[in-house]
Design a protein around this motif. Sequence first.
Motif, PDB file in Angstrom:
ATOM      1  N   LEU A   1      13.531  -1.123  -4.548  1.00  0.00           N
ATOM      2  CA  LEU A   1      13.461   0.265  -3.874  1.00  0.00           C
ATOM      3  C   LEU A   1      13.014   0.753  -2.485  1.00  0.00           C
ATOM      4  O   LEU A   1      13.604   1.441  -1.905  1.00  0.00           O
ATOM      5  CB  LEU A   1      12.749   1.115  -5.062  1.00  0.00           C
ATOM      6  CG  LEU A   1      13.398   1.015  -6.633  1.00  0.00           C
ATOM      7  CD1 LEU A   1      12.380   1.745  -7.453  1.00  0.00           C
ATOM      8  CD2 LEU A   1      14.519   1.926  -6.531  1.00  0.00           C
ATOM      9  N   LEU A   2      11.975   0.045  -2.287  1.00  0.00           N
ATOM     10  CA  LEU A   2      11.305   0.202  -0.919  1.00  0.00           C
ATOM     11  C   LEU A   2      12.372  -0.182   0.179  1.00  0.00           C
ATOM     12  O   LEU A   2      12.324   0.568   1.228  1.00  0.00           O
ATOM     13  CB  LEU A   2      10.058  -0.532  -0.665  1.00  0.00           C
ATOM     14  CG  LEU A   2       9.007  -0.066  -1.697  1.00  0.00           C
ATOM     15  CD1 LEU A   2       7.529  -0.758  -1.617  1.00  0.00           C
ATOM     16  CD2 LEU A   2       8.603   1.398  -1.401  1.00  0.00           C
TER      17      LEU A   2
ATOM     18  N   VAL B   1       5.446   6.691  -0.790  1.00  0.00           N
ATOM     19  CA  VAL B   1       5.299   6.003  -2.281  1.00  0.00           C
ATOM     20  C   VAL B   1       4.989   4.398  -2.299  1.00  0.00           C
ATOM     21  O   VAL B   1       5.277   3.989  -3.314  1.00  0.00           O
ATOM     22  CB  VAL B   1       6.827   6.064  -2.745  1.00  0.00           C
ATOM     23  CG1 VAL B   1       7.335   7.672  -2.927  1.00  0.00           C
ATOM     24  CG2 VAL B   1       8.039   5.481  -1.943  1.00  0.00           C
ATOM     25  N   LEU B   2       4.355   3.933  -0.989  1.00  0.00           N
ATOM     26  CA  LEU B   2       4.111   2.728  -1.034  1.00  0.00           C
ATOM     27  C   LEU B   2       3.063   2.225  -1.901  1.00  0.00           C
ATOM     28  O   LEU B   2       3.194   1.096  -2.607  1.00  0.00           O
ATOM     29  CB  LEU B   2       3.662   2.218   0.490  1.00  0.00           C
ATOM     30  CG  LEU B   2       3.252   0.699   0.814  1.00  0.00           C
ATOM     31  CD1 LEU B   2       4.493  -0.130   0.274  1.00  0.00           C
ATOM     32  CD2 LEU B   2       2.768   0.569   2.027  1.00  0.00           C
ATOM     33  N   TYR B   3       2.027   3.027  -2.457  1.00  0.00           N
ATOM     34  CA  TYR B   3       0.995   2.423  -3.531  1.00  0.00           C
ATOM     35  C   TYR B   3       1.271   3.103  -4.865  1.00  0.00           C
ATOM     36  O   TYR B   3       0.297   3.037  -5.425  1.00  0.00           O
ATOM     37  CB  TYR B   3      -0.179   3.212  -2.595  1.00  0.00           C
ATOM     38  CG  TYR B   3      -0.781   2.692  -1.254  1.00  0.00           C
ATOM     39  CD1 TYR B   3      -1.258   1.415  -1.395  1.00  0.00           C
ATOM     40  CD2 TYR B   3      -0.296   3.394  -0.036  1.00  0.00           C
ATOM     41  CE1 TYR B   3      -1.864   0.960  -0.126  1.00  0.00           C
ATOM     42  CE2 TYR B   3      -0.827   2.537   0.858  1.00  0.00           C
ATOM     43  CZ  TYR B   3      -1.445   1.267   1.146  1.00  0.00           C
ATOM     44  OH  TYR B   3      -1.828   0.880   2.391  1.00  0.00           O
TER      45      TYR B   3
ATOM     46  N   ASP C   1       7.028   5.089 -11.493  1.00  0.00           N
ATOM     47  CA  ASP C   1       6.165   6.186 -10.529  1.00  0.00           C
ATOM     48  C   ASP C   1       7.285   6.448  -9.777  1.00  0.00           C
ATOM     49  O   ASP C   1       7.058   7.505  -8.882  1.00  0.00           O
ATOM     50  CB  ASP C   1       4.698   5.493 -10.507  1.00  0.00           C
ATOM     51  CG  ASP C   1       3.992   5.578 -11.549  1.00  0.00           C
ATOM     52  OD1 ASP C   1       4.259   6.026 -12.694  1.00  0.00           O
ATOM     53  OD2 ASP C   1       3.066   4.606 -11.454  1.00  0.00           O
ATOM     54  N   ILE C   2       7.408   5.473  -8.677  1.00  0.00           N
ATOM     55  CA  ILE C   2       8.180   5.714  -7.395  1.00  0.00           C
ATOM     56  C   ILE C   2       9.653   6.723  -7.865  1.00  0.00           C
ATOM     57  O   ILE C   2       9.889   7.681  -7.132  1.00  0.00           O
ATOM     58  CB  ILE C   2       8.627   4.411  -6.582  1.00  0.00           C
ATOM     59  CG1 ILE C   2       7.376   3.515  -6.539  1.00  0.00           C
ATOM     60  CG2 ILE C   2       9.541   4.662  -5.666  1.00  0.00           C
ATOM     61  CD1 ILE C   2       7.844   2.168  -5.761  1.00  0.00           C
ATOM     62  N   TRP C   3      10.226   6.409  -8.991  1.00  0.00           N
ATOM     63  CA  TRP C   3      11.441   6.788  -9.436  1.00  0.00           C
ATOM     64  C   TRP C   3      11.267   8.430  -9.618  1.00  0.00           C
ATOM     65  O   TRP C   3      11.810   9.182  -9.235  1.00  0.00           O
ATOM     66  CB  TRP C   3      12.214   6.211 -10.436  1.00  0.00           C
ATOM     67  CG  TRP C   3      13.577   6.693 -10.735  1.00  0.00           C
ATOM     68  CD1 TRP C   3      13.799   7.429 -12.073  1.00  0.00           C
ATOM     69  CD2 TRP C   3      14.516   6.462 -10.105  1.00  0.00           C
ATOM     70  NE1 TRP C   3      15.199   7.584 -12.008  1.00  0.00           N
ATOM     71  CE2 TRP C   3      15.780   7.023 -10.998  1.00  0.00           C
ATOM     72  CE3 TRP C   3      15.097   5.867  -9.096  1.00  0.00           C
ATOM     73  CZ2 TRP C   3      17.231   6.912 -10.126  1.00  0.00           C
ATOM     74  CZ3 TRP C   3      16.303   5.549  -8.688  1.00  0.00           C
ATOM     75  CH2 TRP C   3      17.376   6.301  -9.131  1.00  0.00           C
TER      76      TRP C   3
END
Length: 314
Positions: free
Chosen positions: A103-104, A115-117, A123-125
Amino acid sequence: MAPSSDDGSTTVDRGNTFTRTGNTVLTDSSHPFYLHPSDSPGIVFVNSIFGRKSYGDWRRAIVIALSAINKIGFIDGSIKEPDSNSPSFKAWNRCNDMVISSLLNSLSKDIVDSVLYSKTAMDIWTELEARFGQCNGAQLYRLQKELSEMIQGSSDMASYYTKMKKIWDELDTTCVHYSCDCTCGGKAKTLKPLQDGRLIQFLIGLNETYGALRSSILMLSSLPTVNQAYSLLIQDETQREIYIGVHSVESAFMASQQQFHSQKNREGKFKGTLNANKSNMFFNYCKKLGHTIDKCYRIVGFPPDFKFTKSKKY
């Protein structure tokens, strides 16, 4: 009875998946925790990097890619995070990190920094859905404006339809059309006005060469779908191309024939003029009309086999 390993732990055979206490060994490619040897943290799921534009297209590509490798559960929450003491925690964590990395790699740098951490791929989605997946007035205005200004112009029928279909799909992913799923027929009643509206939008942007067929479609008692109208228009375009091709060949042939005859006429006129000029020429030495100096035997000499008209006198 399940076989026992040498260290006393229990090994359960479920097809090609072997679960061992304290360790997980997966060889079944259909298992969500399975990682292919080609999977790496540098893998990119989509061709284009998402940078705040066309989120619907990017989201669709990510969902397809994750579903193909059986990892869609890591973003929709269907694959729950196991307890840290569970034997499958390491396998889940490894796959979760792989999805996070992918995703990154598909996001622009400024979005990655925000959203890196995040701990999990879900959680990113969720963060991306909340920021870019919500329907807003500015996005609706942009899409509707593009639809209202779209015309066929110099594009062929397939290109024109593809551009308009892309905007419709983006609208569908941006805003959810609520409809009834029961047997009362409410869903069909809701979708029919939407389909008719898109058909009118599609017909408005057509060139005037399709005016007759457009009028025929609008005069039908029940309007067809956009796909049905597109099928009729693409057939009409094909017939036009065939007619234009045949007409072009005939026109080219007639033009070549006219050019050939014109060239012949010019050559004939040129030869006639040249002969007339030659016949009007007068050589003073021989006193003959149409006689030139390069063909006068009295100047350049008689050929050996020349037959004199008068006999020699001795």
